[in-house]
Design a protein around this motif. Sequence first.
Motif, PDB file in Angstrom:
ATOM      1  N   PRO A 103       0.825  -1.228  -0.153  1.00 19.60           N
ATOM      2  CA  PRO A 103       0.011   0.015  -0.040  1.00 19.60           C
ATOM      3  C   PRO A 103       0.908   1.119  -0.071  1.00 19.60           C
ATOM      4  O   PRO A 103       1.823   1.313   0.704  1.00 19.60           O
ATOM      5  CB  PRO A 103      -0.911   0.003   1.367  1.00 19.60           C
ATOM      6  N   VAL A 104       0.709   2.224  -0.950  1.00 13.16           N
ATOM      7  CA  VAL A 104       1.574   3.276  -0.963  1.00 13.16           C
ATOM      8  C   VAL A 104       1.733   4.295   0.138  1.00 13.16           C
ATOM      9  O   VAL A 104       2.944   4.813   0.394  1.00 13.16           O
ATOM     10  CB  VAL A 104       0.807   4.190  -2.321  1.00 13.16           C
ATOM     11  N   GLY A 105       0.674   4.485   1.002  1.00 14.71           N
ATOM     12  CA  GLY A 105       0.747   5.378   2.266  1.00 14.71           C
ATOM     13  C   GLY A 105       1.977   4.828   3.163  1.00 14.71           C
ATOM     14  O   GLY A 105       2.919   5.516   3.366  1.00 14.71           O
TER      15      GLY A 105
ATOM     16  N   ILE B 296       5.414   3.279  12.363  1.00 15.34           N
ATOM     17  CA  ILE B 296       4.561   1.999  12.964  1.00 15.34           C
ATOM     18  C   ILE B 296       3.080   2.438  13.104  1.00 15.34           C
ATOM     19  O   ILE B 296       2.187   1.461  12.861  1.00 15.34           O
ATOM     20  CB  ILE B 296       5.217   1.774  14.426  1.00 15.34           C
ATOM     21  N   PHE B 297       2.893   3.570  13.239  1.00 17.74           N
ATOM     22  CA  PHE B 297       1.626   3.981  13.421  1.00 17.74           C
ATOM     23  C   PHE B 297       0.580   3.850  12.144  1.00 17.74           C
ATOM     24  O   PHE B 297      -0.463   3.164  12.012  1.00 17.74           O
ATOM     25  CB  PHE B 297       1.230   5.434  13.962  1.00 17.74           C
ATOM     26  N   LEU B 298       1.178   4.193  11.137  1.00 18.04           N
ATOM     27  CA  LEU B 298       0.669   4.184   9.599  1.00 18.04           C
ATOM     28  C   LEU B 298       0.631   2.766   9.486  1.00 18.04           C
ATOM     29  O   LEU B 298      -0.530   2.458   8.631  1.00 18.04           O
ATOM     30  CB  LEU B 298       1.566   4.762   8.751  1.00 18.04           C
TER      31      LEU B 298
ATOM     32  N   HIS C 209      10.912   6.477   4.216  1.00 19.10           N
ATOM     33  CA  HIS C 209      11.728   7.286   4.948  1.00 19.10           C
ATOM     34  C   HIS C 209      12.567   6.869   6.038  1.00 19.10           C
ATOM     35  O   HIS C 209      13.227   7.841   6.995  1.00 19.10           O
ATOM     36  CB  HIS C 209      10.746   8.618   5.442  1.00 19.10           C
ATOM     37  N   LEU C 210      12.540   5.716   6.489  1.00 20.57           N
ATOM     38  CA  LEU C 210      13.618   5.191   7.459  1.00 20.57           C
ATOM     39  C   LEU C 210      15.005   5.534   7.011  1.00 20.57           C
ATOM     40  O   LEU C 210      15.864   5.369   7.939  1.00 20.57           O
ATOM     41  CB  LEU C 210      13.437   3.717   7.619  1.00 20.57           C
ATOM     42  N   GLU C 211      15.215   5.814   5.706  1.00 23.58           N
ATOM     43  CA  GLU C 211      16.655   6.184   5.193  1.00 23.58           C
ATOM     44  C   GLU C 211      17.091   7.195   6.135  1.00 23.58           C
ATOM     45  O   GLU C 211      18.349   7.211   6.350  1.00 23.58           O
ATOM     46  CB  GLU C 211      16.445   6.476   3.933  1.00 23.58           C
ATOM     47  N   VAL C 212      16.288   8.070   6.431  1.00 19.53           N
ATOM     48  CA  VAL C 212      16.920   9.373   7.321  1.00 19.53           C
ATOM     49  C   VAL C 212      17.438   8.847   8.461  1.00 19.53           C
ATOM     50  O   VAL C 212      18.455   9.244   9.102  1.00 19.53           O
ATOM     51  CB  VAL C 212      15.738  10.248   7.722  1.00 19.53           C
ATOM     52  N   VAL C 213      16.779   7.691   9.200  1.00 23.20           N
ATOM     53  CA  VAL C 213      17.317   7.127  10.379  1.00 23.20           C
ATOM     54  C   VAL C 213      18.732   6.274  10.048  1.00 23.20           C
ATOM     55  O   VAL C 213      19.731   6.553  10.923  1.00 23.20           O
ATOM     56  CB  VAL C 213      16.381   6.269  10.953  1.00 23.20           C
ATOM     57  N   THR C 214      18.847   5.620   9.124  1.00 24.43           N
ATOM     58  CA  THR C 214      19.777   4.582   8.802  1.00 24.43           C
ATOM     59  C   THR C 214      20.944   5.904   8.240  1.00 24.43           C
ATOM     60  O   THR C 214      22.242   5.415   8.607  1.00 24.43           O
ATOM     61  CB  THR C 214      19.581   3.719   7.545  1.00 24.43           C
ATOM     62  N   VAL C 215      20.818   6.742   7.554  1.00 25.64           N
ATOM     63  CA  VAL C 215      21.703   7.664   7.013  1.00 25.64           C
ATOM     64  C   VAL C 215      22.407   8.286   8.082  1.00 25.64           C
ATOM     65  O   VAL C 215      23.686   8.634   8.352  1.00 25.64           O
ATOM     66  CB  VAL C 215      21.392   8.759   6.199  1.00 25.64           C
TER      67      VAL C 215
END
Length: 135
Positions: free
Chosen positions: A71-73, A114-116, A80-86
């Motif tokens: 699902p796209v949402g 997680i909420f989404l 955007h977990l990329e922000v954390v890994t970067v």
Amino acid sequence: MRKFYLIGFALLLLFDTLGQSSFKLTAIHAQPLEASLEWIIRVFTQPWVYIAIAGYIGAFFTWMVLLKKAPVGPAFAASHLEVVTVMLVSAFLFHEHITATRIMGAVFIVAGIIFLALAEKEIIHTEHSKDDEAC
């Protein structure tokens, strides 16, 4: 299906983080920044720029495969977990500081994802319940 998502998003994070980190390494090795042919040559003679490009190509194709089923949402949010890994890789590779504010931001990003995901699961469960009642 769950295994597909886990592997897919892990690959997406790997490719995205690799791309971002490689661009940073390219910028560091191509110093000083200047508008000149010499600078362009320094950029394109760095192997990191090609690793960055490969990372973005890998991320693009991984993202396309994931979007066929996810699902796209929630998928967009999880990307955007990329922000954390970067942030984590930057602390290790570039000795960038992880401040309390950055940690709090990372926690909010993870919590939002997680909420989404939980909301999407609830929506799917509700739709299946309605389908079962209609039959």
